[in-house]
Scaffold this active site. Structure first.
Site, short mmCIF file in Angstrom:
data_model
loop_
_atom_site.label_atom_id
_atom_site.label_comp_id
_atom_site.label_asym_id
_atom_site.label_seq_id
_atom_site.Cartn_x
_atom_site.Cartn_y
_atom_site.Cartn_z
N CYS A 163 -2.26 1.64 -3.17
CA CYS A 163 -1.03 1.69 -3.97
C CYS A 163 -0.93 2.93 -4.86
O CYS A 163 0.08 3.13 -5.53
CB CYS A 163 -0.92 0.42 -4.80
SG CYS A 163 -1.03 -1.07 -3.79
N HIS A 222 2.43 0.84 -13.67
CA HIS A 222 2.16 0.30 -12.33
C HIS A 222 2.77 -1.10 -12.24
O HIS A 222 3.39 -1.43 -11.25
CB HIS A 222 0.66 0.28 -12.08
CG HIS A 222 0.28 -0.05 -10.68
ND1 HIS A 222 0.81 0.62 -9.60
CD2 HIS A 222 -0.57 -0.98 -10.17
CE1 HIS A 222 0.29 0.12 -8.48
NE2 HIS A 222 -0.54 -0.85 -8.79
N GLU A 267 -3.78 -2.98 -17.35
CA GLU A 267 -2.98 -1.78 -17.59
C GLU A 267 -2.53 -1.72 -19.04
O GLU A 267 -2.54 -0.65 -19.67
CB GLU A 267 -1.77 -1.73 -16.67
CG GLU A 267 -0.95 -0.45 -16.87
CD GLU A 267 0.16 -0.26 -15.86
OE1 GLU A 267 0.69 0.87 -15.77
OE2 GLU A 267 0.51 -1.23 -15.17
N LYS A 306 8.90 -2.04 -10.33
CA LYS A 306 8.61 -3.10 -9.36
C LYS A 306 9.30 -4.41 -9.70
O LYS A 306 9.43 -5.28 -8.83
CB LYS A 306 7.11 -3.30 -9.24
CG LYS A 306 6.37 -2.08 -8.69
CD LYS A 306 4.87 -2.32 -8.65
CE LYS A 306 4.13 -1.10 -8.15
NZ LYS A 306 4.10 0.01 -9.14
N HIS A 326 6.90 -4.24 -4.78
CA HIS A 326 5.82 -3.25 -4.75
C HIS A 326 5.84 -2.53 -3.40
O HIS A 326 5.54 -3.12 -2.37
CB HIS A 326 4.49 -3.97 -4.96
CG HIS A 326 3.33 -3.06 -5.18
ND1 HIS A 326 3.39 -1.70 -4.98
CD2 HIS A 326 2.06 -3.31 -5.59
CE1 HIS A 326 2.21 -1.16 -5.26
NE2 HIS A 326 1.40 -2.12 -5.62
N PHE A 341 -5.94 -0.78 -4.66
CA PHE A 341 -7.14 -1.46 -4.18
C PHE A 341 -8.21 -0.42 -3.86
O PHE A 341 -7.92 0.65 -3.33
CB PHE A 341 -6.83 -2.25 -2.91
CG PHE A 341 -6.12 -3.57 -3.15
CD1 PHE A 341 -5.81 -4.01 -4.42
CD2 PHE A 341 -5.77 -4.38 -2.07
CE1 PHE A 341 -5.15 -5.21 -4.63
CE2 PHE A 341 -5.13 -5.59 -2.26
CZ PHE A 341 -4.81 -6.01 -3.54
#
Length: 411
Positions: free
Chosen positions: A162, A301, A312, A333, A338, A397
């Site tokens: 991502c 994010h 975050e 998002k 996403h 990830f």
């Protein structure tokens, strides 16, 4: 160091298939999350996604060409066409060997891969498409973009889950700054809303199982419980400042910093306290030669997963200290879902638009703020913020962290 500016933007998203439409709908708080139509979800727990609706690749790219391209390549090519057109790039005003491409994707041609496995199993190996390999391999978006726009410089693909598009933009920025290119086409593209893509993330327990589009992607909310898959592409033209000025290009914003780190912690979970994310933000600030106090907006994010939003927020607090509660933060998002490897592309575009308009879009669906997420997330409304600098955060990830710093363009 050579200065790097942005001269073109292009977007294909669940809430708009041009930059103008995407931005207008972001500011209006429009949701692009709805019941999945790409396939029958009767056997799936996950029912919602951020799909690109009514995309006609055959008319935009040609019927023959579109049949030879996976959807992620089609999205990327169309978004790139918009960015190149806005920048006013043409062979006559470019040294093609100084024009490069670095783009990101998290998965590549997953839809084609899954479809062709079914062909193999039902009809045998001789019926597998001769275009199977060039349709699925992740680097073929960069290859197709290079061919389409005669970019004969560097041509690379970044795959950091991502964080892919943000890393791609950062690496493109670096190529120009280090005098290895004058112009770069960069960003990301993704199209993984297919049975295999949804099933895989569903089995991982990462996706929202809500059937209410208003309660599915709700970053920083106390009741968040997973992200919603999105799809699309965000592309940018980066250009060395004097090169852009000599062409008479319209400059939209400046890229001034880039940070990239690894959590080195867990394959899917962010590091406790957001240490890796904080380090990437600090790197971007140092690279931009500014203090955290100069930043007026952060495009988070903000995935709507329990762990990401908490860590975050902790990372932002670590970097900004007492100033953290004064910085406007929002999650794209919440409206698009996403976009995985393309997320950083459309979120970079949102940052550029914020710098140009002085408006930051809201985080939609944020009702009850999680006490572990105590910042100003512009809950459910856009706001006039007029920042001089903003950050765009992307985390993937594998522990990949990437952060870009943008500056409002000033002559």
């Amino acid at each position: 160091m050579r200065r790097v500016v942005i001269t073109g933007l292009g977007a294909i998203t669940p809430i708009g298939q041009t930059v103008a439409d995407f931005w207008r709908n972001l500011v209006a708080g429009k949701r692009g999350i709805a019941p999945i139509t790409h396939f029958d979800t009767a056997d799936f727990d996950v029912k919602l996604a951020g799909e690109v609706q009514d995309f006609d690749g055959a008319s935009l790219l040609g019927k023959k060409e579109s049949k030879r391209l996976d959807l992620y390549c089609q999205y990327g090519l169309v978004a790139a066409q918009e960015a190149v057109a806005q920048a006013g790039l043409a062979a006559a005003n470019l040294d093609s060997q100084r024009f490069g491409v670095i783009v990101g994707t998290g998965i590549g041609g997953m839809t084609t891969f899954a479809n062709q496995v079914q062909v193999l199993n039902s009809k045998g190996p001789k019926r597998v498409s001769p275009f199977f390999v060039p349709m699925i391999i992740p680097n073929l978006l960069a290859g197709n973009l290079s061919i389409a726009f005669q970019a004969q410089g560097v041509s690379e693909t970044i795959i950091t889950a991502c964080a892919s598009a943000t890393n791609a933009i950062g690496e493109a920025f670096t190529k120009i700054r280090q005098n290895q290119a004058d112009v770069m086409l960069t960003g990301g593209s993704e199209a993984a809303i297919c049975p295999m893509g949804i099933a895989g993330f569903q089995s991982l327990g990462a996706l929202s199982t809500s059937t209410d589009p208003l309660k599915a992607s709700i970053p920083f909310d106390a009741k968040r419980h997973g992200f919603v898959m999105g799809e699309g592409s965000g592309m940018l033209i980066l250009e060395e400042l004097t090169h852009a000025e000599k062409r008479g290009a319209t400059i939209l914003a400046e890229v001034v910093g880039y940070g990239a780190t690894s959590d080195a912690y867990h394959i899917t979970a962010p590091s406790v306290g957001g240490t890796g994310a904080a380090a990437a933000m600090e790197q971007a600030l140092t690279d931009a030669q500014i203090t955290a106090a100069k930043v007026g907006y952060i495009n988070a994010h903000g995935t709507s997963t329990v762990a990401n939003d908490k860590e975050e927020s902790a990372a932002i607090i670590k970097v900004f200290g007492d100033q953290a509660s004064k910085v406007a933060v929002s999650s794209t998002k919440s409206m698009t879902g996403h976009l995985l490897g393309a997320a950083g592309g459309i979120e970079a575009i949102a940052c550029v638009q914020t710098l140009q308009t002085g408006i930051a879009h809201g985080t939609m669906g944020l009702g009850e703020k999680d006490p572990a997420c105590p910042l100003d997330y512009l809950a459910n409304e856009a706001r006039q913020v007029s920042p001089q600098y903003c950050l765009s955060n992307s985390f993937g990830f594998g522990g990949h962290n990437a952060v870009l710093a943008f500056k409002k363009w000033e002559d």
